[in-house]
Design a protein around this motif. Structure first.
Motif, PDB file in Angstrom:
ATOM      1  N   TRP A 171       0.863  -1.182   0.000  1.00 23.20           N
ATOM      2  CA  TRP A 171       0.000   0.000   0.000  1.00 23.20           C
ATOM      3  C   TRP A 171       0.896   1.227   0.000  1.00 23.20           C
ATOM      4  O   TRP A 171       2.115   1.103  -0.081  1.00 23.20           O
ATOM      5  CB  TRP A 171      -0.985  -0.009   1.173  1.00 23.20           C
ATOM      6  N   THR A 221       2.020   3.308   2.097  1.00 27.31           N
ATOM      7  CA  THR A 221       3.037   3.525   3.129  1.00 27.31           C
ATOM      8  C   THR A 221       3.600   2.239   3.721  1.00 27.31           C
ATOM      9  O   THR A 221       4.228   2.272   4.781  1.00 27.31           O
ATOM     10  CB  THR A 221       2.473   4.392   4.272  1.00 27.31           C
ATOM     11  N   SER A 250       7.557  -0.412   6.640  1.00 27.21           N
ATOM     12  CA  SER A 250       6.730   0.746   6.969  1.00 27.21           C
ATOM     13  C   SER A 250       7.463   2.019   6.570  1.00 27.21           C
ATOM     14  O   SER A 250       8.530   2.321   7.106  1.00 27.21           O
ATOM     15  CB  SER A 250       6.437   0.746   8.473  1.00 27.21           C
ATOM     16  N   SER A 286      -3.808  -1.164  14.924  1.00 26.38           N
ATOM     17  CA  SER A 286      -3.979  -2.150  13.858  1.00 26.38           C
ATOM     18  C   SER A 286      -4.790  -3.338  14.358  1.00 26.38           C
ATOM     19  O   SER A 286      -5.132  -3.428  15.531  1.00 26.38           O
ATOM     20  CB  SER A 286      -2.616  -2.611  13.330  1.00 26.38           C
ATOM     21  N   ARG A 330      -4.247 -10.397   9.800  1.00 29.63           N
ATOM     22  CA  ARG A 330      -4.014  -9.007   9.384  1.00 29.63           C
ATOM     23  C   ARG A 330      -4.480  -8.794   7.954  1.00 29.63           C
ATOM     24  O   ARG A 330      -5.138  -7.821   7.635  1.00 29.63           O
ATOM     25  CB  ARG A 330      -2.536  -8.678   9.531  1.00 29.63           C
ATOM     26  N   CYS A 385      -7.349  -6.365   6.431  1.00 33.73           N
ATOM     27  CA  CYS A 385      -7.008  -5.400   5.382  1.00 33.73           C
ATOM     28  C   CYS A 385      -7.889  -5.578   4.146  1.00 33.73           C
ATOM     29  O   CYS A 385      -8.191  -4.607   3.453  1.00 33.73           O
ATOM     30  CB  CYS A 385      -5.541  -5.512   4.999  1.00 33.73           C
ATOM     31  N   TYR A 428      -5.691  -0.430   3.453  1.00 26.64           N
ATOM     32  CA  TYR A 428      -4.938   0.807   3.613  1.00 26.64           C
ATOM     33  C   TYR A 428      -4.957   1.540   2.271  1.00 26.64           C
ATOM     34  O   TYR A 428      -5.208   0.941   1.224  1.00 26.64           O
ATOM     35  CB  TYR A 428      -3.492   0.519   4.009  1.00 26.64           C
ATOM     36  N   ASP A 429      -4.651   2.832   2.287  1.00 29.96           N
ATOM     37  CA  ASP A 429      -4.653   3.624   1.046  1.00 29.96           C
ATOM     38  C   ASP A 429      -3.739   3.007   0.000  1.00 29.96           C
ATOM     39  O   ASP A 429      -2.570   2.744   0.269  1.00 29.96           O
ATOM     40  CB  ASP A 429      -4.192   5.063   1.325  1.00 29.96           C
ATOM     41  N   MET A 441      -3.742   0.010  -1.285  1.00 27.61           N
ATOM     42  CA  MET A 441      -3.340  -1.367  -1.016  1.00 27.61           C
ATOM     43  C   MET A 441      -3.681  -2.297  -2.168  1.00 27.61           C
ATOM     44  O   MET A 441      -4.767  -2.251  -2.717  1.00 27.61           O
ATOM     45  CB  MET A 441      -3.988  -1.859   0.274  1.00 27.61           C
TER      46      MET A 441
END
Length: 136
Positions: A34, A36, A50, A95, A120, A124, A129-130, A132
């Motif tokens: 994603w 970030t 990350s 998270s 996880r 997701c 996430y932005d 992703m």
């Protein structure tokens, strides 16, 4: 109470360069990426990259930490015992799965985490996430 090593999160200054390094040179398998961050695996080992602006300017990155697995039924007692002994928390959990982020006596950032890469990724897929993307 801890049951094993859960995952390693590394702060990186250039996400695409780091994904390329781990996936191409070290042959990690991309699981998701994603804007970030990224999740990669090698066997049962789970690596999170990350993106961190601090990683661009510091030798020691701010978000790099080592995570250990813990059973859900042991989590509260473990966290409370550490806090009662004066162990300092370094971050609140934001998270999937319960996590307690704490410092060892030398300031190394550690995490006790309930969950797995599979749990996880499932979370997701429900709320990505932005930017992703998943690799299936």
């Amino acid at each position: 109470m801890l049951t094993g090593f859960n995952h390693l999160t590394l702060s990186v200054g250039n996400l695409s360069r780091s994904v390329d390094f781990y996936a191409t040179l070290l042959r990690f398998k991309p699981e998701a990426i994603w804007n970030t961050g990224a999740y990669l695996t090698m066997g049962d080992f789970w690596l999170c990259l990350s993106l961190s602006k601090e990683a661009l300017s510091k030798q020691t990155a701010e978000y790099t930490h080592y995570a250990f697995s813990i059973r859900p039924e042991d989590f509260d007692e473990f966290r409370n015992t550490l806090l009662d002994c004066g162990v300092k928390a370094w971050q609140n959990n934001s998270s999937e799965g319960q996590s307690f982020y704490f410092l060892d006596p030398d300031g190394h950032q550690l995490e006790a985490h309930v969950g797995s890469l599979a749990s996880r990724l499932a979370a997701c897929r429900r709320a990505p996430y932005d930017g992703m993307r998943f690799f299936d």
